[in-house]
Design a protein around this motif. Structure first.
Motif, mmCIF file in Angstrom:
data_model
loop_
_atom_site.group_PDB
_atom_site.id
_atom_site.type_symbol
_atom_site.label_atom_id
_atom_site.label_comp_id
_atom_site.label_asym_id
_atom_site.label_seq_id
_atom_site.Cartn_x
_atom_site.Cartn_y
_atom_site.Cartn_z
ATOM 1 N N TYR A 1 -31.535 12.452 -56.776
ATOM 2 C CA TYR A 1 -31.447 13.149 -55.499
ATOM 3 C C TYR A 1 -31.698 14.639 -55.683
ATOM 4 C CZ TYR A 1 -29.609 8.979 -53.255
ATOM 5 O OH TYR A 1 -29.484 7.719 -52.746
ATOM 6 N N LYS A 2 -32.410 15.209 -54.732
ATOM 7 C CA LYS A 2 -32.641 16.649 -54.768
ATOM 8 C C LYS A 2 -31.361 17.401 -54.444
ATOM 9 C CE LYS A 2 -35.420 20.414 -52.856
ATOM 10 N NZ LYS A 2 -36.514 20.813 -51.940
ATOM 11 N N TYR A 3 -30.634 16.892 -53.463
ATOM 12 C CA TYR A 3 -29.375 17.492 -53.049
ATOM 13 C C TYR A 3 -28.247 16.514 -53.376
ATOM 14 C CZ TYR A 3 -32.893 19.860 -50.200
ATOM 15 O OH TYR A 3 -34.011 20.531 -49.776
ATOM 16 N N PRO A 4 -27.019 16.944 -53.310
ATOM 17 C CA PRO A 4 -25.920 15.986 -53.503
ATOM 18 C C PRO A 4 -26.033 14.815 -52.533
ATOM 19 C CG PRO A 4 -25.091 18.233 -53.524
ATOM 20 C CD PRO A 4 -26.537 18.314 -53.101
ATOM 21 N N LEU B 1 -34.741 11.899 -52.038
ATOM 22 C CA LEU B 1 -34.717 11.202 -53.315
ATOM 23 C C LEU B 1 -36.091 11.254 -53.965
ATOM 24 C CD1 LEU B 1 -32.911 9.348 -55.144
ATOM 25 C CD2 LEU B 1 -33.869 7.409 -53.891
ATOM 26 N N TYR B 2 -36.110 11.467 -55.281
ATOM 27 C CA TYR B 2 -37.365 11.463 -56.021
ATOM 28 C C TYR B 2 -37.303 10.436 -57.150
ATOM 29 C CZ TYR B 2 -38.583 15.957 -53.844
ATOM 30 O OH TYR B 2 -38.883 16.945 -52.939
ATOM 31 N N VAL C 1 -36.071 5.193 -47.101
ATOM 32 C CA VAL C 1 -36.125 6.366 -46.222
ATOM 33 C C VAL C 1 -35.901 7.643 -47.033
ATOM 34 C CG1 VAL C 1 -34.926 7.570 -44.346
ATOM 35 C CG2 VAL C 1 -35.485 5.147 -44.115
ATOM 36 N N GLU C 2 -34.967 7.607 -47.963
ATOM 37 C CA GLU C 2 -34.697 8.783 -48.793
ATOM 38 C C GLU C 2 -35.902 9.137 -49.666
ATOM 39 O OE1 GLU C 2 -29.844 8.199 -49.168
ATOM 40 O OE2 GLU C 2 -31.187 7.319 -50.671
ATOM 41 N N TYR D 1 -39.477 18.381 -63.640
ATOM 42 C CA TYR D 1 -38.120 17.832 -63.562
ATOM 43 C C TYR D 1 -37.356 18.250 -64.816
ATOM 44 C CZ TYR D 1 -34.213 14.662 -63.102
ATOM 45 O OH TYR D 1 -32.940 14.155 -62.984
ATOM 46 N N PRO D 2 -36.122 18.737 -64.657
ATOM 47 C CA PRO D 2 -35.239 18.628 -63.478
ATOM 48 C C PRO D 2 -35.260 19.829 -62.535
ATOM 49 C CG PRO D 2 -33.964 19.305 -65.366
ATOM 50 C CD PRO D 2 -35.362 19.111 -65.874
#
Length: 562
Positions: free
Chosen positions: A286-289, A298-299, A337-338, A360-361
């Motif tokens: 996840y990019k964010y929490p 999500l990546y 969706v994420e 990444y990261p």
């Protein structure tokens, strides 16, 4: 006489009957008349190790055959060798050529695409059939040459006389060939060209498509370990494992397994696919929490290279939506969706472009553009997400990107992912400009595809997916001005030509018997022009192409003219 010898002798008898039936005898007699002798070859494999090749020559085909069968029979008896697969070759056509010209010819040949035998002496004592040359890497395609040391090492291993130097002139030759399998079924093989050494296919049909899908999917499923990760691939000539891993190819390989499951219903394939899905999810970040009740970003992470590729998110979505459609649930909808939100974070609505690769990261920018494939994959994924969720933002982004395809003329890439993208997008936006573009993406590339010398598996995907769209245009009477220019006859002809031609990359036993571990490659697919590479994505594309043909077969066959 032991049982193995009896089995071999019976198979040899059947092979001789096949080689000499109809005009076969007349053809092989013609070579003997022209060159003063005939050469015969027998290859035997127990499926566990590379085929042993025996050779003999004499003034007549009968005498050459008698000598080579006696030699092979003696080996089988003394070694108690199990002759599961037996292949026979007898010289059919020949051409004298300066050795320097042969080397010059190699400089213009794709890897592993020299498709003739070579005799380094007039008595054919140092003669090698095409499959033997390529299956033992006796031609160095990287250096575009034949190395005397390599050749002599092989000759010595076969207990044959070595060469002190290359002759000024050699004989290039083709063979009348036949193959006998483990059940003593006999197959006539093509004798020349890029079909050389493969069983003759009278007519490509639905049953043949199903067979290659089933065996290749079984192979792919067996490459998934207990942790859900694939064995990435091998170069089968010497069974050299391919280093590295690509999570994007991991996801697309699952997709092809799911497609195969649709038509085979093999529970093991679905179970292996589910295991591989779990492995893929463990490689997402996840990019964010990650918070419940919100749409997260999500990546999919390529940990091998420390990258986020937009194509990774895209193919993960394509695969997950396929899975949910098959099993009839929405288990991964939130995840999809994420991943879609991750795509939108890399979307530039000003011009419809995508940013392709992040580090990444850190998620710092790396490559604005990496490969055209990512664009088509992403539009395909966004269109599928709209179909799943009806969220307009996904469709609007897909539409803007498709407009860019038209503006930038993506037909020049002959890209199968563009075909997938347009086929999916036009289910929801059947606008004429997209339909015209989708058909043009086929039409302007048809000649190139028809004449492509390599198996190039993605071309059949492009064709068959475009056929689905073409059929929908006609059945739903959608407005499509380009339909008047579209060459349906050549389109259908090209589809079946490519379907048949791609079998040159299929793991038939008469091909794989010359690899180091034949049984491990049986029923799979390989890429001849890259050291016969067998990587999971290669098999995925072959399997996916034939799956697309299979599910459209009746409509295609109705338009067939042969």
């Amino acid at each position: 006489m032991n049982t193995n010898t009896e089995v071999f002798n019976k198979k040899a008898e059947l092979l001789w009957e096949k080689l000499t039936e109809n005009v076969g005898k007349e053809q092989i007699d013609g070579f003997a008349s022209l060159y003063g002798r005939s050469a015969a070859f027998i290859s035997v494999s127990d499926t566990e190790e590379r085929a042993y090749v025996f050779r003999a020559s004499a003034q007549t085909p009968e005498a050459a055959w008698e000598k080579v069968t006696a030699e092979a029979s003696e080996f089988i008896s003394s070694e108690n060798f199990n002759p599961v697969w037996v292949k026979a070759d007898i010289t059919l056509k020949g051409e004298r050529k300066a050795f320097s010209k042969v080397i010059e010819e190699l400089s213009n040949i794709l890897g592993e695409f020299f498709r003739r035998g070579i005799a380094f002496d007039d008595d054919f004592e140092t003669a090698f059939i095409e499959a033997e040359l390529n299956g033992n890497y006796l031609i160095n395609y990287k250096e575009k040459t034949i190395e005397l040391t390599t050749l002599n090492n092989y000759l010595a291993g076969c207990e044959l006389k070595t060469l002190t130097q290359f002759p000024d002139e050699v004989i290039l030759f083709d063979c009348k060939s036949a193959f006998c399998d483990e059940k003593s079924n006999i197959f006539e093989l093509y004798s020349e060209g890029n079909n050389c050494g493969r069983r003759v296919t009278e007519r490509f049909d639905k049953e043949l498509a199903l067979r290659v899908i089933s065996t290749s999917a079984d192979y792919l499923a067996m490459q998934i370990g207990l942790d859900g990760k694939f064995d990435y691939g091998v170069y089968p000539i010497f069974h050299k494992e391919i280093a590295g891993y690509n999570i994007l190819r991991h996801a697309t390989s699952i997709w092809s397994l799911l497609c195969a499951y649709r038509i085979t219903g093999e529970k093991f394939i679905l179970q292996q696919a589910e295991s591989a899905i779990n492995y893929m999810i463990s490689n997402a970040s996840y990019k964010y929490p990650n918070k419940d009740g919100r749409e997260n970003v999500l990546y999919l992470i390529d940990k091998t290279r420390g990258e986020v590729k937009i194509g990774g998110n895209a193919v993960a979505i394509i695969m997950l939506t396929e899975y949910m459609n098959i099993v009839g649930n929405t288990k991964y909808e939130k995840l999809a969706v994420e991943l879609g939100n991750g795509i939108l974070e890399l979307f530039d609505e000003r011009d419809g472009s995508f940013f392709h690769v992040l580090k990444y990261p850190s998620l710092a920018p790396r490559d604005k553009f990496r490969t055209v494939y990512y664009d088509g994959e992403t539009v395909f994924a966004l269109s599928r997400l709209f179909g799943l969720t009806k969220k307009r933002r996904f469709l609007e982004a897909a539409q803007a990107a498709a407009n860019r395809f038209i503006k930038k003329d993506y037909t020049r890439y002959a890209d199968h992912w563009v075909a997938y993208a347009l086929n999916e997008l036009t289910k929801y936006l059947p606008e004429e400009k997209y339909l015209n573009f989708a058909l043009r993406n086929v039409q302007v590339n048809l000649e190139r595809i028809y004449n492509q010398p390599t198996t190039y598996h993605t071309f059949l995907e492009l064709l068959c997916v475009s056929f689905e769209l073409y059929t929908r245009i006609k059945e739903q009477k959608l407005k499509c001005g380009y339909l008047k220019e579209f060459d349906e006859k050549f389109f259908i002809k090209t589809i079946f030509r490519r379907a048949e031609y791609m079998l040159n990359g299929y793991g038939y036993p008469e091909y794989v018997m010359y690899f180091q571990n034949p049984d491990s490659a049986l029923g799979s697919f390989f890429v001849r022009h890259d050291d016969f590479r067998m990587r999971i994505d290669d098999i995925q594309h072959f399997c996916g192409a034939y799956y697309s043909l299979y599910r459209n077969y009746e409509k295609l066959d109705a338009l067939r003219e042969d």
